[in-house]
Scaffold this motif. Sequence first.
Motif, mmCIF file in Angstrom:
data_model
loop_
_atom_site.group_PDB
_atom_site.id
_atom_site.type_symbol
_atom_site.label_atom_id
_atom_site.label_comp_id
_atom_site.label_asym_id
_atom_site.label_seq_id
_atom_site.Cartn_x
_atom_site.Cartn_y
_atom_site.Cartn_z
ATOM 1 N N UNK A 134 -43.754 86.277 19.806
ATOM 2 C CA UNK A 134 -43.876 86.568 21.237
ATOM 3 C C UNK A 134 -43.431 87.995 21.541
ATOM 4 N N UNK A 135 -42.308 88.417 20.968
ATOM 5 C CA UNK A 135 -41.804 89.763 21.207
ATOM 6 C C UNK A 135 -42.761 90.816 20.643
ATOM 7 N N UNK A 136 -43.468 90.465 19.550
ATOM 8 C CA UNK A 136 -44.457 91.388 18.999
ATOM 9 C C UNK A 136 -45.595 91.598 19.996
ATOM 10 N N UNK A 137 -46.050 90.502 20.612
ATOM 11 C CA UNK A 137 -47.098 90.613 21.632
ATOM 12 C C UNK A 137 -46.600 91.440 22.808
ATOM 13 N N UNK A 138 -45.348 91.216 23.198
ATOM 14 C CA UNK A 138 -44.743 91.985 24.287
ATOM 15 C C UNK A 138 -44.751 93.474 23.946
ATOM 16 N N UNK A 139 -44.322 93.799 22.719
ATOM 17 C CA UNK A 139 -44.241 95.190 22.324
ATOM 18 C C UNK A 139 -45.593 95.878 22.249
ATOM 19 N N UNK A 140 -46.590 95.169 21.691
ATOM 20 C CA UNK A 140 -47.931 95.745 21.603
ATOM 21 C C UNK A 140 -48.477 96.017 23.003
ATOM 22 N N UNK A 141 -48.251 95.068 23.921
ATOM 23 C CA UNK A 141 -48.720 95.248 25.297
ATOM 24 C C UNK A 141 -48.033 96.412 25.986
ATOM 25 N N UNK A 142 -46.716 96.504 25.818
ATOM 26 C CA UNK A 142 -45.950 97.583 26.444
ATOM 27 C C UNK A 142 -46.360 98.941 25.865
ATOM 28 N N UNK A 143 -46.665 98.960 24.555
ATOM 29 C CA UNK A 143 -47.069 100.211 23.924
ATOM 30 C C UNK A 143 -48.465 100.646 24.366
ATOM 31 N N UNK A 144 -49.377 99.680 24.463
ATOM 32 C CA UNK A 144 -50.761 100.006 24.813
ATOM 33 C C UNK A 144 -50.909 100.346 26.295
ATOM 34 N N UNK A 145 -50.074 99.765 27.137
ATOM 35 C CA UNK A 145 -50.182 99.973 28.574
ATOM 36 C C UNK A 145 -50.132 101.420 29.010
ATOM 37 N N UNK A 146 -49.126 102.194 28.549
ATOM 38 C CA UNK A 146 -49.073 103.595 28.968
ATOM 39 C C UNK A 146 -50.268 104.423 28.514
ATOM 40 N N UNK A 147 -50.815 104.107 27.327
ATOM 41 C CA UNK A 147 -51.991 104.838 26.864
ATOM 42 C C UNK A 147 -53.166 104.623 27.808
ATOM 43 N N UNK A 148 -53.413 103.347 28.117
ATOM 44 C CA UNK A 148 -54.513 103.032 29.024
ATOM 45 C C UNK A 148 -54.232 103.577 30.420
ATOM 46 N N UNK A 255 -34.350 90.985 13.371
ATOM 47 C CA UNK A 255 -33.915 89.943 12.423
ATOM 48 C C UNK A 255 -32.961 90.485 11.358
ATOM 49 N N UNK A 256 -33.215 91.727 10.910
ATOM 50 C CA UNK A 256 -32.325 92.338 9.907
ATOM 51 C C UNK A 256 -30.939 92.562 10.491
ATOM 52 N N UNK A 257 -30.873 93.089 11.710
ATOM 53 C CA UNK A 257 -29.591 93.311 12.380
ATOM 54 C C UNK A 257 -28.835 91.999 12.538
ATOM 55 N N UNK A 258 -29.580 90.951 12.927
ATOM 56 C CA UNK A 258 -28.940 89.647 13.121
ATOM 57 C C UNK A 258 -28.350 89.118 11.817
ATOM 58 N N UNK A 259 -29.068 89.310 10.710
ATOM 59 C CA UNK A 259 -28.556 88.848 9.411
ATOM 60 C C UNK A 259 -27.330 89.653 8.968
ATOM 61 N N UNK A 260 -27.326 90.941 9.301
ATOM 62 C CA UNK A 260 -26.245 91.813 8.827
ATOM 63 C C UNK A 260 -24.958 91.661 9.633
ATOM 64 N N UNK A 261 -25.073 91.639 10.968
ATOM 65 C CA UNK A 261 -23.849 91.653 11.785
ATOM 66 C C UNK A 261 -23.778 90.510 12.804
ATOM 67 N N UNK A 307 -35.114 90.833 21.487
ATOM 68 C CA UNK A 307 -35.278 89.697 20.582
ATOM 69 C C UNK A 307 -33.993 88.877 20.481
ATOM 70 N N UNK A 308 -32.856 89.552 20.312
ATOM 71 C CA UNK A 308 -31.593 88.839 20.121
ATOM 72 C C UNK A 308 -31.141 88.115 21.386
ATOM 73 N N UNK A 309 -31.310 88.755 22.548
ATOM 74 C CA UNK A 309 -30.834 88.119 23.773
ATOM 75 C C UNK A 309 -31.759 86.969 24.171
#
Length: 400
Positions: A134-148, A255-261, A307-309
């Motif tokens: 879900x967060x990946x879809x959010x990020x792709x949308x947020x990234x593409x929005x300013x371009x368009x 996910x890496x941050x969550x595993x580490x700390x 993602x974490x929150x």
Amino acid sequence: MLRQPRTVWSVAFACVISFMGIGLVDPILKPIADELGAGPSEVSLLFTSYMAVMGVAMLGTGWVSSRIGAKWTLAAGLVLIITGSALAGMQDGVAGIVAFRALWGLGNALFIATALATIVKAASGSVAQAIILYEAALGVGIAAGPLLGGWLGSISWRLPFFGVAVLMAIALVATLITLPNEREQRRPTPLSAPLKALRDPGLLTVGITALLYNFGFFTLLAFTPFALEMGAQQIGLIFFGWGALLALASVFVAPWVQRQIGTFAGIVSALSCFAMVLVVMGAFVDNRAVLAVGVVIAGAFLGVNNTLITEAVMKVSDAERGTASAAYSFVRFTGGAIAPWLAGVLGEYALDLPFWVGAGAVLAGVAVLFTARQRLRALDGEVEPVGSVTEAEAVTFGDA
């Protein structure tokens, strides 16, 4: 995680289009202000009306979806977004745009409150993996929005609004075609449930943290375009970088941050780093290069935090997830509705002031989060399969 049924990809596509609406508006804030003779505080009301209505509407999304089902709740939300965005593009004054952005916010509440629920129910894997998708879809949308938004906004500030309407119409058709009609018996959710859930100190603490963090987030999102003083396409490219880094951090770094700390330390670190970025932007507010780089770098810290929150809120309360999430979203969005307006008002007095206030608010949010540190630290290791979460229980609250 990528081997998902058609329903998951259909909703994920609709999420991408929905979240494009966030960044789509950024490049045209200054053109709207210039053409309609408005100041930053007036134009920032586009975010305030959107957030305020979305926050209040979150209290009723569980009530609606538990009665008409996910498919028709998603469809109703998409129809309202299409209507609100199209009518906003037809206005000749800021007040009209603000009014129809409020309708857009109502539609987005219905949509985002049901999107993760559907993904979690239909996806293969764990709850954490569904959140990352879900967060990946959010990020792709947020990234593409300013371009368009930058491309269309360089032609006319009205075109990005019409662009959202067209894309959401495509998402609506895809949703109606690919999502099956539900046959399971529904459990109606009372309207009072989210407010009662706020009695949980862990949930309330995370909600207040997110409310305070919104002051920094909307300083970045709603005010930085005025401080940059660039054209729509240039601002679009800068916020594309922000959204792209946000998406990558959400999927791979969090996910890496969550595993580490761990979850708690990960959120604290991400928000603290975001506050430091705002401090640097405030100190060098007259340097466009610093502001542009600060916007992009902030995307990484915001991606980790999102993602974490999101995962934390789905676990921190004993209430049903849908109820807890609606309560959290109510506090976050309704309280945060003042943030973009305040950033605009402060910016009219001094360009650096919104960044200092935003940084202070984010650090205050970190301090508030420490009061629930034991509960949040206990969340790590609580892994549940997706099938254990019912559709009525999984409601989300993305940064849309």
